[in-house]
Design an enzyme around this catalytic site. Structure first.
Site, PDB file in Angstrom:
ATOM      1  N   SER A 190      26.848 -19.352  35.037  1.00 38.51           N
ATOM      2  CA  SER A 190      27.937 -18.613  34.693  1.00 38.51           C
ATOM      3  C   SER A 190      29.484 -19.060  34.986  1.00 38.51           C
ATOM      4  O   SER A 190      30.403 -18.481  34.531  1.00 38.51           O
ATOM      5  CB  SER A 190      27.598 -16.948  35.203  1.00 38.51           C
ATOM      6  OG  SER A 190      27.456 -16.965  36.665  1.00 38.51           O
ATOM      7  N   LYS A 199      26.682 -10.457  25.468  1.00 38.38           N
ATOM      8  CA  LYS A 199      27.768 -11.501  25.503  1.00 38.38           C
ATOM      9  C   LYS A 199      27.630 -12.151  24.072  1.00 38.38           C
ATOM     10  O   LYS A 199      28.556 -11.464  23.125  1.00 38.38           O
ATOM     11  CB  LYS A 199      27.309 -12.662  26.474  1.00 38.38           C
ATOM     12  CG  LYS A 199      27.357 -11.812  27.897  1.00 38.38           C
ATOM     13  CD  LYS A 199      27.106 -12.924  28.976  1.00 38.38           C
ATOM     14  CE  LYS A 199      27.418 -12.502  30.160  1.00 38.38           C
ATOM     15  NZ  LYS A 199      26.293 -11.131  30.852  1.00 38.38           N
ATOM     16  N   HIS A 238      24.426 -16.797  29.031  1.00 38.39           N
ATOM     17  CA  HIS A 238      25.496 -17.622  28.469  1.00 38.39           C
ATOM     18  C   HIS A 238      24.910 -18.642  27.697  1.00 38.39           C
ATOM     19  O   HIS A 238      25.585 -19.641  27.498  1.00 38.39           O
ATOM     20  CB  HIS A 238      26.315 -18.049  29.732  1.00 38.39           C
ATOM     21  CG  HIS A 238      26.982 -17.121  30.276  1.00 38.39           C
ATOM     22  ND1 HIS A 238      28.001 -16.225  30.492  1.00 38.39           N
ATOM     23  CD2 HIS A 238      26.378 -16.633  31.805  1.00 38.39           C
ATOM     24  CE1 HIS A 238      28.294 -15.420  31.229  1.00 38.39           C
ATOM     25  NE2 HIS A 238      27.427 -15.574  32.191  1.00 38.39           N
TER      26      HIS A 238
END
Ligand code: WAQ
Ligand code: MG
Length: 639
Positions: free
Chosen positions: A432, A490, A460
């Site tokens: 991250s 996300k 991610h």
């Protein structure tokens, strides 16, 4: 009647833990020695392993008898108020030009003895400034050991300080004494003088502060230095009528918020204090910030789906059909067709048998890891894993074995050491803060070889890596780990976390993952949005491709402008180093209309502060070019 001086000094592994002295009648020697030994063996600083006891006979005729100073207390609300009282007392003693001594008391280097300050010459006159002058040969006439076997440290502090202050104030040439305890838990000190007696002051420091000190204020016009020091060090004093320690209730209760205020002050000093920026619009390529449109180069909404019309509409439609909240946990009343549909979709996306939802990614990691692992298990964790993985591992009570970042050789060595145990190897798929990618093929192979579960966190990775954004398995074209954890918040533009795995493991998590069991289930809006986002991702495959193209282009432009940066993912770290400098650069960028945050300790290691650029699929080449140039400029401005 024979009197003996007893001195006790106790240490543990060469570190001082306790010291005390007594003057007792011969018949009380064994009782006193016993009590002093007990004290050394039950000290807050640890059980002494070396106790030195010294006995000396004292001629009764040598003994000076003194009445204890009268005791009073002045408890204030704040440390500064306490010191103001101390200064007032000094003024009342005619020492108004020496109130600077209060500052000396608060800052003096740690010593075993006290500062001896002479107002005639305005200098410190203790012969050894590293040690100070130590007062000794003194005790209360009435033994404290008689009544209670275990005097508390509060009582010891008060009794011993009053005895010492009584001797000091009666010393020829001495006008006053100032004292702060060096016990980090004892915030009460005092000022003592003939005029005021023994005045207890509290608080003189915050709890946890181990700074202490004493200053004896003398006037060598009244008695010479040798006389003063001789009295303090040699004359034997018995202090009569020492009262028992005034009740604790006399002191104001400590301010329970004070330690937090102090910590915040410290964070501010170190440029580690955090504040929040307020966005005044939805999260997309541009956001309203302080009345300005700024280019968003920091969002986790990598595919720009949080603001996608279809995603927003689906969220609204889900609310209209299913309501605003879910009304219960999944295991009670909060399970709907929408939850089940999303879980099926996620399982499909990640090519697994089943999936289970959590309210956030953090809660997913907490629930999965603490659910699967127990105190007899081993969690093997990459040193740069996200905090939620670390917290999940801690909560599980498993042994945590941290291996070097993405170092499969180190991981294998550690796996070897713990063969035969129930275990889990867990890693971010995309890290991250550095944006780099896990070596998944070896990671999975090692898990198989050593018979432990493998788990990746695709927070991610989803929507970012792999030809169609499915994640790291698609990117590496290799075998999948046992558990794929991910988030909806996300690339998928919504909110929530999930685990995808075999039906068995998912059934197990539904029964054991406490963050799943004890949370009200996700609200319809999040579910509707996530379902729509997955659909958009599938229907508009160019988004993932555009994002990957943007990453290449942006890194190349940064390099062109002389800024070192490299990343295979949407997270592009630009290393700065110092915390302040990173903040200054981020400020510069914001002033020029581009939002890129500075990431600091404790999110990343101290001294590795960085800018963390995060790209979106929708950023244009012009925007990327502009940002790259601006970052180079910001570095030059803050070199
Ligand atoms: N002679 C001279 N200075 C000393 C001595 C000594 N025998 N013992 C300690 N000091 C100095 C030394 O610089 C320490 O750092 C400092 O004093 C503080 O010592 O009414 O516990 O033993 O409840 O931490 C005050 C009680 C307690 C107030 C003081 O001092 C109350 C205390 P500490
Ligand atoms: Mg002490």
């Amino acid at each position: 009647m024979s009197i003996y001086s007893i001195k006790m000094r106790a240490s543990k592994g060469n570190k001082h833990v306790s010291g005390a002295e007594r003057m007792v009648e011969q018949k009380d020697i064994s009782k006193s020695i016993g009590a002093l030994a007990e004290r050394a063996l039950h000290h807050g600083l640890g059980q002494a392993d070396f106790i030195n006891l010294k006995l000396e006979a004292v001629e009764p005729a040598e003994l000076q008898h003194l009445e204890a100073l009268p005791v009073s207390s002045e408890f204030a609300d704040t440390i500064e108020e306490s010191f103001a009282i101390m200064e007032t007392k000094l003024k009342e003693l005619g020492l108004e030009s020496f109130t600077g001594l209060v500052e000396l008391l608060r800052t003096v280097k740690p010593m075993r003895g006290a500062v001896l300050y002479d107002i005639a010459t305005n200098t410190r006159i203790e012969p050894d400034q590293a040690r100070g002058v130590r007062v000794t040969y003194m005790d209360a006439a009435e033994s404290p050991e008689g009544n209670s076997s275990q005097a508390t440290s509060n009582k010891n502090h008060f009794r011993e300080a009053l005895v010492l202050a009584t001797k000091v104030v009666n010393c020829p040439g001495i006008l006053a004494e100032l004292c702060i305890s060096d016990d980090p838990l004892y915030v009460t000190g005092y000022i003592a003088s003939q005029k005021h007696g023994y005045v207890r002051l509290s608080p003189l420091k915050p709890v946890g502060d181990n700074h202490g000190g004493r200053i004896f204020i003398c006037d060598t016009r009244l008695a010479d230095k040798d006389t003063i020091i001789n009295y303090l060090e040699k004359v034997k004093v018995l202090v009569h009528s020492v009262p028992t320690a005034p009740a604790i209730k006399e002191s104001k209760p400590a301010d329970p918020v004070a330690p937090y205020t102090a910590t915040l002050e410290e964070l501010k000093e170190k440029a580690l204090y955090r504040t929040m920026k307020r966005m005044d619009s939805e999260q997309s390529r541009y956001v309203d910030y302080k009345g300005q449109q700024v280019l968003m180069m920091a969002s986790n909404s990598y595919l720009d789906l949080a603001a996608h019309p279809k995603v927003k509409e689906a969220a609204a439609a889900a609310v209209l059909q299913w309501g605003a909240g879910s009304g219960g946990s999944r295991l009670t009343t909060g399970n709907t067709a929408l939850h089940e549909e999303l879980e099926q979709k996620l399982a499909q996306l990640k090519d697994k048998e089943a999936a289970v939802l959590f309210n956030t990614g953090y809660m997913a990691n907490l629930g999965i890891i603490s659910g699967l692992m127990d105190k007899d298990s081993i969690v093997f964790s990459d040193e740069l894993n996200h905090a939620s993985i670390i917290d999940g591992a801690r909560l599980s009570k498993a042994t945590i074995v941290v291996y070097k970042h993405n170092d499969m050789q180190d991981l294998e060595e550690k796996l070897k050491q713990y063969q035969g145990k129930k275990g889990l190897v867990v890693s971010d798929a995309v890290f991250s803060m550095d944006g780099d990618i896990l070596n998944l093929p070896e990671f999975v192979a090692l898990g198989k070889k050593y018979g432990v579960l493998t788990m990746i966190d695709e927070a991610h990775a989803t929507g970012v890596v792999g030809k169609t954004g499915k994640g790291l398995v698609e990117h590496c074209q290799c075998e999948a780990p046992d558990i794929i954890m991910g988030t909806l918040s996300k690339s998928l533009g919504s909110e929530g976390g999930f685990a995808c795995a075999s039906q068995t493991l998912i059934d197990y998590l539904r029964n054991k993952a406490r963050s799943f069991i004890f949370s009200t289930s996700q609200s319809p809006a999040s579910l509707g949005a996530a379902l729509a986002a997955i659909k958009v991702m599938e229907q508009e495959p160019d988004r993932v491709a555009d994002l990957q193209k943007n990453v290449k282009f942006f890194c190349q432009r940064l390099k062109y402008y002389g800024v070192e940066a490299e990343s295979p993912t949407a997270i592009i770290p630009v290393l700065v180093g110092e915390e302040e400098k990173a903040l200054a650069i981020a400020d510069y960028l914001l002033e020029h209309g581009v939002l890129v945050p500075a990431i600091r300790y404790p999110t990343v290691a101290k001294g590795t502060a960085r800018l963390r650029v995060a790209l979106m699929a929708t950023h244009t080449e012009e925007e990327l070019e502009r940002t790259a140039k601006l970052i180079a400029e910001a570095f030059a401005e803050n070199a």
